[in-house]
Motif scaffolding. Structure first.
Motif, PDB file in Angstrom:
ATOM      1  N   ASN A   1      -8.070  -6.498  -8.489  1.00 34.91           N
ATOM      2  CA  ASN A   1      -7.152  -5.614  -9.212  1.00 34.91           C
ATOM      3  C   ASN A   1      -5.893  -6.403  -9.603  1.00 34.91           C
ATOM      4  O   ASN A   1      -5.369  -7.199  -8.827  1.00 34.91           O
ATOM      5  CB  ASN A   1      -6.751  -4.412  -8.353  1.00 34.91           C
ATOM      6  CG  ASN A   1      -7.874  -3.424  -8.233  1.00 34.91           C
ATOM      7  OD1 ASN A   1      -8.779  -3.399  -9.056  1.00 34.91           O
ATOM      8  ND2 ASN A   1      -7.814  -2.596  -7.204  1.00 34.91           N
ATOM      9  N   SER A   2      -5.371  -6.108 -10.786  1.00 33.17           N
ATOM     10  CA  SER A   2      -4.176  -6.808 -11.247  1.00 33.17           C
ATOM     11  C   SER A   2      -2.911  -6.240 -10.625  1.00 33.17           C
ATOM     12  O   SER A   2      -1.883  -6.893 -10.598  1.00 33.17           O
ATOM     13  CB  SER A   2      -4.079  -6.749 -12.773  1.00 33.17           C
ATOM     14  OG  SER A   2      -3.867  -5.411 -13.181  1.00 33.17           O
ATOM     15  N   GLY A   3      -2.947  -5.031 -10.168  1.00 30.80           N
ATOM     16  CA  GLY A   3      -1.771  -4.417  -9.583  1.00 30.80           C
ATOM     17  C   GLY A   3      -0.972  -3.604 -10.581  1.00 30.80           C
ATOM     18  O   GLY A   3      -0.006  -2.943 -10.221  1.00 30.80           O
TER      19      GLY A   3
END
Length: 135
Positions: free
Chosen positions: A13-15
């Motif tokens: 996940n990129s956040g």
């Protein structure tokens, strides 16, 4: 080194998350934030106009300097300056007399007019009358 295959491993996940329904109203929200007022158009000649005015002012000032800075006439010179010049120059009395015109001589006679009593008293106390007669 271990081999790494992006297709087999779980995604990271990129956040970052976008709010829900963000892109549905995106164009309306951007247009609302941007003001639709028209800005006044400044022509390029307006900037040039200021430069033309500045150049014209410098030109007028340059033309006026010789007229404002003209040398003074001999009539504007005070008497002390003329006396100092004549005292320091090698001009004889005869050369000075030859430079005078009739108007100057008349002005000198009016300015230096002396009554007879003053003249007689000066001649009594001065025993060197021959110098006055010779000069």
């Amino acid at each position: 080194m271990n081999s790494f295959n992006l297709e087999n491993h779980p995604k990271i996940n990129s956040g970052f998350k976008t709010p829900e329904h963000y892109f549905e109203n995106f164009s309306e929200s951007v247009l609302a934030k941007v003001s639709l007022e028209e800005k006044p158009v400044v022509s390029l000649f307006q900037r040039r106009k200021n430069w033309f005015l500045a150049a014209a002012a410098v030109l007028v000032l340059g033309i006026m300097i010789p007229f404002l800075n003209k040398p003074s006439d001999s009539q504007n010179i005070d008497d002390a300056t003329i006396e100092t010049y004549l005292a320091q120059s090698n001009i004889s009395q005869y050369e000075l007399v030859n430079m005078l015109d009739n108007e100057d001589i008349d002005a000198l006679e009016r300015d230096l007019a002396m009554d007879e009593s003053t003249l007689n008293s000066a001649m009594e106390y001065n025993g060197n009358l021959e110098n006055y007669l010779i000069e």
